[in-house]
Design an enzyme around this catalytic site. Structure first.
Site, mmCIF file in Angstrom:
data_model
loop_
_atom_site.group_PDB
_atom_site.id
_atom_site.type_symbol
_atom_site.label_atom_id
_atom_site.label_comp_id
_atom_site.label_asym_id
_atom_site.label_seq_id
_atom_site.Cartn_x
_atom_site.Cartn_y
_atom_site.Cartn_z
ATOM 1 C CD GLN A 65 22.682 62.000 68.559
ATOM 2 O OE1 GLN A 65 21.626 62.004 69.142
ATOM 3 N NE2 GLN A 65 22.863 61.071 67.560
ATOM 4 C CB SER A 66 22.045 69.544 68.264
ATOM 5 O OG SER A 66 21.304 70.645 68.636
ATOM 6 C CG ASN A 67 18.606 67.285 73.028
ATOM 7 O OD1 ASN A 67 18.201 66.077 72.731
ATOM 8 N ND2 ASN A 67 19.853 67.234 73.760
ATOM 9 C CB CYS A 69 19.436 70.566 65.693
ATOM 10 S SG CYS A 69 20.919 71.659 65.529
#
Ligand SMILES: Cc1ncc(COP(=O)(O)O)c(C=O)c1O
Length: 314
Positions: A65-67, A69
Protein backbone atom coordinates in the site's frame (compact mmCIF):
# COMPACT_ATOMS: atom_id res chain seq x y z
CA UNK A 1 4.47 18.03 -10.06
CA UNK A 2 3.12 19.57 -6.89
CA UNK A 3 0.29 22.07 -6.56
CA UNK A 4 1.88 24.58 -4.22
CA UNK A 5 1.45 26.19 -1.81
CA UNK A 6 -0.85 23.70 -0.14
CA UNK A 7 -3.52 25.38 1.98
CA UNK A 8 -3.25 25.97 5.70
CA UNK A 9 -6.83 25.55 6.86
CA UNK A 10 -8.42 26.32 10.23
CA UNK A 11 -10.22 23.44 11.96
CA UNK A 12 -12.43 25.25 14.48
CA UNK A 13 -14.94 22.44 15.05
CA UNK A 14 -12.25 19.83 15.60
CA UNK A 15 -10.27 22.29 17.72
CA UNK A 16 -13.36 22.94 19.83
CA UNK A 17 -13.99 19.21 20.26
CA UNK A 18 -10.42 18.84 21.50
CA UNK A 19 -10.50 21.93 23.67
CA UNK A 20 -7.88 23.71 21.57
CA UNK A 21 -9.17 26.69 19.62
CA UNK A 22 -6.15 27.39 17.42
CA UNK A 23 -5.91 24.18 15.40
CA UNK A 24 -4.87 24.17 11.74
CA UNK A 25 -4.13 21.61 9.06
CA UNK A 26 -1.39 22.06 6.48
CA UNK A 27 -2.97 20.11 3.65
CA UNK A 28 -0.13 18.31 1.91
CA UNK A 29 -2.75 15.69 1.10
CA UNK A 30 -3.59 18.23 -1.60
CA UNK A 31 -0.25 18.38 -3.40
CA UNK A 32 -2.37 17.07 -6.26
CA UNK A 33 -0.36 14.81 -8.54
CA UNK A 34 -1.73 11.24 -8.62
CA UNK A 35 -3.83 11.90 -5.48
CA UNK A 36 -1.11 13.89 -3.76
CA UNK A 37 0.57 13.53 -0.38
CA UNK A 38 4.07 14.17 0.92
CA UNK A 39 5.82 12.00 -1.68
CA UNK A 40 4.96 14.48 -4.41
CA UNK A 41 7.07 17.18 -2.75
CA UNK A 42 10.06 14.85 -2.42
CA UNK A 43 9.82 13.31 -5.87
CA UNK A 44 9.63 16.75 -7.40
CA UNK A 45 13.34 16.98 -6.55
CA UNK A 46 14.36 13.33 -6.87
CA UNK A 47 12.72 13.05 -10.31
CA UNK A 48 13.56 16.58 -11.50
CA UNK A 49 14.36 16.81 -15.22
CA UNK A 50 18.19 16.55 -14.85
CA UNK A 51 17.79 13.43 -12.71
CA UNK A 52 15.66 11.55 -15.24
CA UNK A 53 17.46 12.74 -18.37
CA UNK A 54 18.34 9.60 -20.37
CA UNK A 55 16.53 7.30 -17.92
CA UNK A 56 14.25 4.62 -19.36
CA UNK A 57 12.96 2.97 -16.20
CA UNK A 58 12.23 3.83 -12.55
CA UNK A 59 12.80 1.21 -9.87
CA UNK A 60 11.68 1.60 -6.30
CA UNK A 61 10.28 -0.38 -3.38
CA UNK A 62 7.69 -0.23 -0.63
CA UNK A 63 4.84 -2.03 1.05
CA UNK A 64 1.86 -3.18 -1.02
CA UNK A 65 0.00 0.00 0.00
CA UNK A 66 2.98 2.31 -0.55
CA UNK A 67 2.05 5.89 -1.36
CA UNK A 68 5.58 6.45 -2.59
CA UNK A 69 5.23 3.60 -5.10
CA UNK A 70 1.90 5.03 -6.28
CA UNK A 71 3.34 8.47 -7.04
CA UNK A 72 6.51 7.04 -8.62
CA UNK A 73 4.40 4.81 -10.89
CA UNK A 74 2.23 7.76 -11.92
CA UNK A 75 5.29 9.84 -12.74
CA UNK A 76 6.61 7.01 -14.93
CA UNK A 77 3.26 6.78 -16.71
CA UNK A 78 3.17 10.53 -17.30
CA UNK A 79 6.68 10.53 -18.76
CA UNK A 80 6.56 7.28 -20.72
CA UNK A 81 9.03 5.42 -18.49
CA UNK A 82 8.90 1.80 -17.45
CA UNK A 83 8.32 1.38 -13.70
CA UNK A 84 9.25 -1.64 -11.58
CA UNK A 85 8.14 -1.83 -7.95
CA UNK A 86 9.57 -4.29 -5.43
CA UNK A 87 6.82 -4.77 -2.86
CA UNK A 88 6.61 -6.95 0.18
CA UNK A 89 3.38 -8.86 0.51
CA UNK A 90 0.35 -8.91 -1.77
CA UNK A 91 -1.24 -9.24 -4.15
CA UNK A 92 -4.01 -11.33 -2.63
CA UNK A 93 -7.37 -11.05 -4.32
CA UNK A 94 -8.29 -7.95 -6.26
CA UNK A 95 -5.91 -5.06 -5.58
CA UNK A 96 -7.37 -2.07 -3.75
CA UNK A 97 -6.20 1.38 -2.68
CA UNK A 98 -2.61 2.19 -3.63
CA UNK A 99 -2.02 -1.34 -4.96
CA UNK A 100 -4.86 -0.80 -7.43
CA UNK A 101 -3.48 2.58 -8.48
CA UNK A 102 0.06 1.24 -8.95
CA UNK A 103 -1.32 -1.29 -11.45
CA UNK A 104 -3.54 1.32 -13.07
CA UNK A 105 -0.41 3.39 -13.74
CA UNK A 106 1.14 0.37 -15.47
CA UNK A 107 3.83 -0.53 -12.92
CA UNK A 108 5.38 -4.02 -12.98
CA UNK A 109 5.45 -5.66 -9.57
CA UNK A 110 8.16 -7.87 -8.11
CA UNK A 111 6.82 -9.35 -4.88
CA UNK A 112 9.08 -10.42 -1.99
CA UNK A 113 8.07 -12.12 1.25
CA UNK A 114 9.04 -9.40 3.72
CA UNK A 115 10.52 -5.93 4.08
CA UNK A 116 14.02 -7.16 4.86
CA UNK A 117 14.28 -8.70 1.37
CA UNK A 118 13.49 -5.53 -0.53
CA UNK A 119 16.97 -3.96 -0.71
CA UNK A 120 18.68 -7.10 -2.05
CA UNK A 121 15.91 -7.67 -4.58
CA UNK A 122 16.21 -4.07 -5.79
CA UNK A 123 19.90 -4.76 -6.47
CA UNK A 124 19.20 -7.91 -8.44
CA UNK A 125 16.38 -6.25 -10.39
CA UNK A 126 18.74 -3.38 -11.24
CA UNK A 127 21.19 -5.87 -12.74
CA UNK A 128 18.38 -7.56 -14.68
CA UNK A 129 17.22 -4.21 -16.08
CA UNK A 130 20.74 -3.23 -17.10
CA UNK A 131 21.20 -6.59 -18.81
CA UNK A 132 17.92 -5.98 -20.67
CA UNK A 133 19.30 -2.70 -22.04
CA UNK A 134 17.38 -0.36 -19.73
CA UNK A 135 18.89 2.71 -18.06
CA UNK A 136 17.21 2.51 -14.65
CA UNK A 137 17.03 5.13 -11.93
CA UNK A 138 16.81 3.55 -8.49
CA UNK A 139 14.64 5.68 -6.23
CA UNK A 140 15.40 4.86 -2.58
CA UNK A 141 12.47 3.89 -0.35
CA UNK A 142 10.29 6.86 0.50
CA UNK A 143 12.54 9.16 -1.58
CA UNK A 144 14.11 10.04 1.76
CA UNK A 145 17.42 11.13 0.29
CA UNK A 146 19.16 14.47 0.85
CA UNK A 147 17.67 15.61 -2.47
CA UNK A 148 14.17 14.46 -1.48
CA UNK A 149 14.55 16.40 1.78
CA UNK A 150 14.73 19.64 -0.15
CA UNK A 151 11.03 19.22 -0.91
CA UNK A 152 10.29 19.51 2.79
CA UNK A 153 12.86 22.23 3.41
CA UNK A 154 10.86 24.36 0.99
CA UNK A 155 7.64 23.16 2.66
CA UNK A 156 9.00 24.52 5.96
CA UNK A 157 9.59 27.91 4.32
CA UNK A 158 6.07 27.78 2.85
CA UNK A 159 4.56 26.92 6.24
CA UNK A 160 6.46 29.72 7.99
CA UNK A 161 5.16 32.25 5.47
CA UNK A 162 1.63 31.02 6.13
CA UNK A 163 1.81 31.05 9.92
CA UNK A 164 3.54 34.43 9.93
CA UNK A 165 0.61 35.83 7.95
CA UNK A 166 -1.97 34.61 10.48
CA UNK A 167 -1.62 37.61 12.74
CA UNK A 168 -3.32 35.72 15.59
CA UNK A 169 -1.01 36.84 18.37
CA UNK A 170 0.57 33.39 18.75
CA UNK A 171 4.34 33.23 19.08
CA UNK A 172 4.81 29.47 19.00
CA UNK A 173 3.63 26.72 16.65
CA UNK A 174 3.41 23.03 17.46
CA UNK A 175 3.48 20.79 14.37
CA UNK A 176 2.51 17.12 14.32
CA UNK A 177 3.44 15.01 11.29
CA UNK A 178 3.67 11.32 10.49
CA UNK A 179 7.23 10.01 10.10
CA UNK A 180 8.67 6.80 8.71
CA UNK A 181 11.69 6.91 6.41
CA UNK A 182 12.49 10.33 7.89
CA UNK A 183 12.71 12.56 4.81
CA UNK A 184 9.69 14.66 5.67
CA UNK A 185 10.88 15.57 9.15
CA UNK A 186 14.51 15.91 8.01
CA UNK A 187 13.45 18.40 5.35
CA UNK A 188 11.39 20.37 7.87
CA UNK A 189 14.34 20.45 10.28
CA UNK A 190 16.61 21.62 7.46
CA UNK A 191 14.24 24.39 6.37
CA UNK A 192 13.60 25.60 9.91
CA UNK A 193 17.31 25.48 10.81
CA UNK A 194 18.17 27.52 7.70
CA UNK A 195 15.56 30.07 8.74
CA UNK A 196 16.84 29.87 12.34
CA UNK A 197 13.26 29.37 13.51
CA UNK A 198 13.11 28.20 17.09
CA UNK A 199 9.41 29.00 17.47
CA UNK A 200 8.19 25.98 15.47
CA UNK A 201 8.18 22.76 17.51
CA UNK A 202 8.15 19.56 15.46
CA UNK A 203 6.73 16.23 16.58
CA UNK A 204 7.46 13.36 14.18
CA UNK A 205 5.05 10.53 14.90
CA UNK A 206 6.58 7.20 14.00
CA UNK A 207 4.66 4.69 11.90
CA UNK A 208 7.11 1.93 12.75
CA UNK A 209 10.68 2.70 13.92
CA UNK A 210 11.74 3.42 17.51
CA UNK A 211 11.77 7.17 18.27
CA UNK A 212 15.46 7.38 19.17
CA UNK A 213 16.45 5.79 15.85
CA UNK A 214 14.20 8.12 13.90
CA UNK A 215 15.60 11.16 15.73
CA UNK A 216 19.10 10.26 14.60
CA UNK A 217 18.04 9.48 11.02
CA UNK A 218 16.17 12.79 10.63
CA UNK A 219 18.91 15.00 12.07
CA UNK A 220 21.62 13.21 10.07
CA UNK A 221 19.65 13.47 6.83
CA UNK A 222 19.01 17.18 7.40
CA UNK A 223 22.73 17.82 7.94
CA UNK A 224 23.67 15.65 4.98
CA UNK A 225 21.40 17.68 2.68
CA UNK A 226 22.80 20.96 4.05
CA UNK A 227 26.44 19.96 3.61
CA UNK A 228 26.28 18.03 0.35
CA UNK A 229 23.61 19.92 -1.56
CA UNK A 230 23.51 23.42 -0.11
CA UNK A 231 27.20 23.58 0.80
CA UNK A 232 26.49 24.93 4.23
CA UNK A 233 26.17 23.52 7.71
CA UNK A 234 23.21 23.81 10.00
CA UNK A 235 22.74 23.25 13.69
CA UNK A 236 19.83 20.78 13.66
CA UNK A 237 19.72 21.05 17.46
CA UNK A 238 18.34 24.60 17.35
CA UNK A 239 15.07 23.26 15.95
CA UNK A 240 12.83 21.90 18.71
CA UNK A 241 12.18 18.41 17.34
CA UNK A 242 11.12 15.14 18.91
CA UNK A 243 10.13 11.77 17.49
CA UNK A 244 7.30 9.92 19.21
CA UNK A 245 6.72 6.18 18.93
CA UNK A 246 3.87 5.61 21.35
CA UNK A 247 1.22 5.37 18.61
CA UNK A 248 2.78 2.44 16.69
CA UNK A 249 0.63 -0.11 18.56
CA UNK A 250 0.90 -3.56 17.05
CA UNK A 251 3.02 -2.27 14.19
CA UNK A 252 3.25 -0.68 10.80
CA UNK A 253 -0.14 -0.29 9.17
CA UNK A 254 -2.04 -1.92 12.04
CA UNK A 255 -4.77 0.44 13.32
CA UNK A 256 -5.09 1.10 17.05
CA UNK A 257 -8.19 2.20 19.00
CA UNK A 258 -6.61 5.70 19.13
CA UNK A 259 -5.92 5.86 15.38
CA UNK A 260 -9.49 4.71 14.66
CA UNK A 261 -10.84 7.39 16.95
CA UNK A 262 -8.63 9.98 15.23
CA UNK A 263 -9.95 8.91 11.82
CA UNK A 264 -13.54 9.30 13.04
CA UNK A 265 -12.93 12.65 14.69
CA UNK A 266 -11.11 14.18 11.73
CA UNK A 267 -13.80 12.87 9.41
CA UNK A 268 -16.77 14.08 11.43
CA UNK A 269 -15.41 17.32 12.78
CA UNK A 270 -13.30 18.46 9.83
CA UNK A 271 -14.22 16.51 6.69
CA UNK A 272 -10.62 15.28 6.52
CA UNK A 273 -9.67 11.77 5.37
CA UNK A 274 -6.85 10.09 7.31
CA UNK A 275 -5.08 6.87 6.36
CA UNK A 276 -4.59 3.85 8.65
CA UNK A 277 -0.78 3.69 8.45
CA UNK A 278 0.55 7.22 8.88
CA UNK A 279 -1.77 10.16 9.32
CA UNK A 280 -4.27 8.52 11.68
CA UNK A 281 -1.42 7.70 14.08
CA UNK A 282 0.03 11.21 13.79
CA UNK A 283 -3.45 12.59 14.46
CA UNK A 284 -3.82 10.26 17.45
CA UNK A 285 -0.59 11.71 18.87
CA UNK A 286 -1.87 15.24 18.33
CA UNK A 287 -5.15 14.38 20.06
CA UNK A 288 -3.29 12.81 23.01
CA UNK A 289 -1.09 15.91 23.26
CA UNK A 290 -4.03 18.32 23.22
CA UNK A 291 -6.00 16.27 25.73
CA UNK A 292 -2.98 15.79 27.98
CA UNK A 293 -1.34 19.22 27.82
CA UNK A 294 -3.78 21.51 26.01
CA UNK A 295 -2.17 24.46 24.27
CA UNK A 296 -1.02 27.66 25.88
CA UNK A 297 -2.36 31.08 24.96
CA UNK A 298 0.73 31.87 22.89
CA UNK A 299 0.58 28.59 20.94
CA UNK A 300 -1.17 27.31 17.85
CA UNK A 301 -1.19 23.71 16.69
CA UNK A 302 -0.72 22.53 13.09
CA UNK A 303 -1.45 19.05 11.81
CA UNK A 304 0.71 18.40 8.76
CA UNK A 305 -1.52 16.16 6.67
CA UNK A 306 0.90 14.08 4.62
CA UNK A 307 -1.79 12.32 2.55
CA UNK A 308 -2.25 8.60 2.04
CA UNK A 309 -6.05 8.56 1.66
CA UNK A 310 -6.01 5.64 -0.88
CA UNK A 311 -4.86 3.45 2.03
CA UNK A 312 -8.18 3.99 3.81
CA UNK A 313 -9.97 2.51 0.82
CA UNK A 314 -7.76 -0.60 0.69
C1 LIG B 1 0.96 9.38 3.87
C2 LIG B 1 2.35 9.36 4.44
N1 LIG B 1 2.61 10.12 5.51
C3 LIG B 1 3.83 10.14 6.07
C4 LIG B 1 4.86 9.35 5.59
C5 LIG B 1 6.17 9.40 6.26
O1 LIG B 1 7.07 10.22 5.57
P1 LIG B 1 8.62 9.94 5.61
O2 LIG B 1 8.84 8.59 4.99
O3 LIG B 1 9.21 11.04 4.83
O4 LIG B 1 9.05 9.95 7.02
C6 LIG B 1 4.63 8.56 4.45
C7 LIG B 1 5.71 7.74 3.90
O5 LIG B 1 5.95 6.67 3.99
C8 LIG B 1 3.35 8.55 3.86
O6 LIG B 1 3.08 7.81 2.79
Amino acid sequence: MANLPTPLVPLPRLGHALGAGRLWAKMDAETGFALGGNKVRKLEYVLAPPMVDGITCLLTAGGPQSNHCRVTAAFAARHGLRCVLVTNGGPEGDPTGNALLQRLFGAELVVVENRSERAARMESVTQELLAAGETPLVVPIGASTPLGCLGYASAAIELCEQIDALDDGCTETIVFSASSSGGTLAGLILGLALLERTDVHLFGVSADAPADELDVVCRRLAQDAAVNLLETTIDPEIVPFKSIDDQVGDGYGVPTPESREATELFGRQAGIVLDPTYTSKAAAALIAHLRGHGIHDHQRCVFLHTGGAPGLLA
